[in-house]
Each structure stands twice: as C-alpha cells, then as structure tokens.
Design an enzyme around this catalytic site. Structure first.
Site, short mmCIF file in Angstrom:
data_model
loop_
_atom_site.label_atom_id
_atom_site.label_comp_id
_atom_site.label_asym_id
_atom_site.label_seq_id
_atom_site.Cartn_x
_atom_site.Cartn_y
_atom_site.Cartn_z
N TYR A 142 0.82 -1.22 0.00
CA TYR A 142 0.00 0.00 0.00
C TYR A 142 0.85 1.26 0.00
CZ TYR A 142 -3.94 -3.08 1.20
OH TYR A 142 -4.88 -4.07 1.20
N LYS A 191 3.54 -15.37 2.41
CA LYS A 191 3.45 -16.12 1.15
C LYS A 191 4.89 -16.43 0.73
CE LYS A 191 1.03 -17.78 -2.30
NZ LYS A 191 0.27 -19.01 -2.15
N ASP A 223 -2.88 -18.21 1.80
CA ASP A 223 -4.04 -18.88 1.18
C ASP A 223 -4.60 -19.95 2.12
OD1 ASP A 223 -1.55 -19.96 0.71
OD2 ASP A 223 -1.98 -20.68 -1.30
N ASP A 247 -5.18 -6.75 6.07
CA ASP A 247 -6.40 -6.05 5.65
C ASP A 247 -7.48 -7.07 5.29
OD1 ASP A 247 -8.14 -4.12 4.77
OD2 ASP A 247 -6.97 -3.53 3.01
N ASP A 251 -10.77 -8.62 7.92
CA ASP A 251 -12.18 -8.50 7.53
C ASP A 251 -12.86 -9.87 7.54
OD1 ASP A 251 -12.03 -5.77 7.21
OD2 ASP A 251 -13.09 -5.77 5.29
#
Ligand code: NAD
Length: 357
Positions: A142, A191, A223, A247, A251
C-alpha cells in the site's frame, strides 16, 4: 491517575457511540479513582463542513498533545462527491500517519452468547473463539513504489511489496509481546513460497522467535490461513501479518463473528498513545436514530485503558460488564436477527453496561 483523551466523534453514528464510550470511561474512572479529561476535535465530513478540510491541523495538534485518541467513524453520502484527496476517509490515513501508528490490533471474538450470529456451523465455533490479528499498518504494497509503464502487452500498472528487516522486527515484537500477554501462541502469515518479501518476513520472524522461547510459534501461507479461519478459527490465538494480508484476513475474521457492531480495534506506534476505534463505518442508514450498537466503541475504549494507560483491571471490568449484559440477553437491533427479542436503543444498552459496571 489522570489522562487526556482526544475525542474524534466524526460523522453518522460516530457521536452517539463515542458518547456511550465516554459514559463508560467516566463510570470506570469513578469506580477506580482516576480522572479522564475529554477534548473533542473535528474529523471527516463534519470537519469539511466546518473548515473545508477533513483533517484540520487543530485536530492533528490536539491528538498529538493527548495521551490517547478515541475515534467514532467518518464519512457519509453527503460528502461522496468530494474530490479523492478531500474525502472524509482520507483523514484516517492522515491521522494514522501523523501519529506514527504502524500496528493495527484487531481482536475478533465470538461471544458464546452471540453464537447464533456467526455464519459458521455450531460444531466449528464450539463455545466461541477469541483471536487477535496484529497487522502491519504503514509498510508493504500500500505504500510501495507504484506507477504505469510500457510492458510486454502494452500499458501496465504495478505496485511493489517491500519490507525492511526493521519494519518486520518492529511489528514482530508487538506480536510476540501480545502473545506473551495472552496464550503464548503466535502464527505468522506470509506467502514465502512465492514472494521474496515474505521470505525475509519469515526469516526475521524466526530470528525473533529465538528471543521468545515461551511462545509457541508457527508459520502459515496466506491462502491456507484464509481457509483455516473458516475451517477451524479456534486453532488461532495471535496472528501477525503484513499490511495487505492483514487487511483481508481481519475483515474475514470480523465477518465470522457475525456482528460488525461488536468489533474494536487499536492502532499503535512507538509512543504509548494510540488511536482506538470500532472497525465499522458511520452507518448513515441508522444515524441519529439511537439504534447503533455502541459495544465496539466501548470495547475500543477498554483497549485504550489496557494498551495506552496500562490499566488492565479497569479494561477487564468494562469487558466483563459487556459480557454480563450480553449473557443477560440484552441486545441492540443489529444483534437481534430474526428472533423475538425486543432490541434496546444505543442509550438503553449503554445504561445496562453502566449498571453492570
Ligand atoms: P458501515 O460499517 O458504516 O455500515 C454497514 C452496515 O452495518 C450498515 O447497515 C450499518 O447500519 C451497520 N452497522 C455498522 N455499524 C453498526 C453499529 N455500530 N450498530 C449497528 N449497525 C451497524 O459501512 P458502509 O455502509 O459501507 O459505510 C458507510 C460510511 O462509513 C461510508 O462513508 C464509508 O466510507 C465510511 N466508513 C468509515 C470507516 C471509518 O471511519 N473507520 C470505516 C468503514 C467505512
């Protein structure tokens, strides 16, 4: 003890839910012999209306001069036509940056009394779960290098994920320290099978783990983590991860608790001062109707007492009061679902929590 708290009520239901949390903080101060001084500042749409800007300098200065910050929510349809850099939500990034908040702590707890609110099956949630996501907040993709360029297939856009050892160590320590205060279990999510930045993340976390031999440490690919959160959320306690993975996973974790009006968060930096806020938005559809669930904001205030002021007994007392009210069957409209239970208003449930305190 005496503390100065900046109040950023914001827009929509922000003023209602922050007022509830202030009532709970005042009662807690009385009960434990502390003094909290509250100073309100403008942020978001109401700040645009008053000053033309979503984050006035006076608000930044006021927050920097305070011991901690309690935020409601910002935004609403009235300001949807504002240009991108003057939108109410832009103020959130601005204030996080100004306060140097690089850690986001998001507990996701399914209260046994609210088990029916979770979209997961009973056999998966058991008697509830309680996990804490520690998300890096000011690095990664980001904030990385980005742009447009001419590539193999013509015009293309790119964003870059970059993490330094310093940034990883900084967030890693917060996560290990959180694990030490909870059940001493930490899972780092990355990852590393694909990304170089994740390989450095993992290597740095492993090195840190040597300093915390009491913490049961594990790694997981992102994942798999997305899958495990809905398959068996009770296997997790503290999770640490990068900005983008955090992020998305936070959620997902909030959704499996089933009730957005219940979830608190804390953003922290190097200073003890943090910013505490519910994870939901300004809920314009119910604003001004006294229907909002104030519990996420009240639990955010409890996090402020624990993490910024070191007042753990006081934070526990607030959390227990919320538990007691839920166990007694009291609910706001968002928690009632299709049941026959008569919902309480925002002020009524606040009264119940004050009584329980
Ligand atoms: P939202 O979280 O405001 O609302 C989603 C739904 O959840 C609505 O039906 C709302 O009524 C309900 N809800 C949310 N909080 C509740 C509570 N405490 N009690 C009862 N019900 C509650 O999300 P949205 O509708 O997508 O966004 C509305 C505005 O909020 C937008 O302008 C958005 O940009 C802004 N927003 C702000 C923040 C923030 O300030 N941190 C976060 C997310 C969205």
């Amino acid at each position: 003890m005496e503390f100065n708290i900046a109040l950023l009520k914001g827009d929509g239901i922000g003023p209602e839910i922050v007022d509830s949390a202030v009532a709970v903080l005042e009662k807690t101060a009385d009960k434990f012999g502390h003094k909290f001084n509250f100073t309100p500042y403008l942020i978001g749409g109401c700040a645009i209306d008053a000053t033309g800007k979503p984050l006035p300098q006076e608000t930044v200065d006021g927050c920097l001069a305070s011991d901690s910050v309690l935020l409601g929510a910002v935004g609403g349809p009235k300001w949807d036509d504002q240009p991108g850099d003057n939108r109410p939500e832009k103020a959130l990034l601005g204030i996080r940056e100004a306060l140097g908040l690089y850690t986001n702590l998001r507990p996701a707890k399914l209260y046994p009394a609210l088990r029916n609110a979770s979209p997961l099956k009973d056999e998966i949630v058991g008697d509830g779960f309680d996990l804490m996501i520690v998300r890096e907040l000011t690095g990664g993709i980001y904030f990385g290098d980005r742009g447009y360029r001419h590539g193999k297939y013509g015009e293309e856009a790119y964003d870059t994920e970059a993490y330094s050892v310093t940034e990883i160590e900084r967030i890693g320590r917060v996560a290990f320290d959180s694990a030490m205060k909870r059940s001493k279990k930490l899972c780092s999510i990355d990852k590393a099978n694909v990304l170089e930045s994740s390989r450095l993340w993992r290597k740095t976390m492993h090195k840190l783990a040597e300093e915390y031999p009491e913490v049961e440490y594990s790694d997981m690919f992102v994942d798999n983590a997305a899958m495990q959160l809905v398959r068996n959320p009770r296997q997790f306690d503290v999770i640490v991860t990068s900005n983008m993975f955090g992020d998305i996973l936070s959620d997902e974790a909030s959704q499996i608790t089933g009730s957005i009006g219940m979830l608190a968060s804390a953003s922290m930096g190097a200073a003890t001062r943090g910013m505490y806020e519910p994870i939901h938005g300004s809920a314009p559809d119910i604003a001004g109707q006294n229907k909002a669930n104030p519990i996420a904001t009240i639990l955010s205030a409890a996090m402020m007492l624990r993490f910024s002021f070191g007042l753990s007994a006081e934070a526990n007392a607030i959390e227990k009061a919320v538990d007691d009210v839920l166990n007694a069957g009291w609910r706001t409209a968002d928690l009632v679902g299709n049941s026959e239970v008569e919902p309480l208003t925002c002020t009524e449930i606040t009264e119940k929590i004050l009584e329980a305190l």
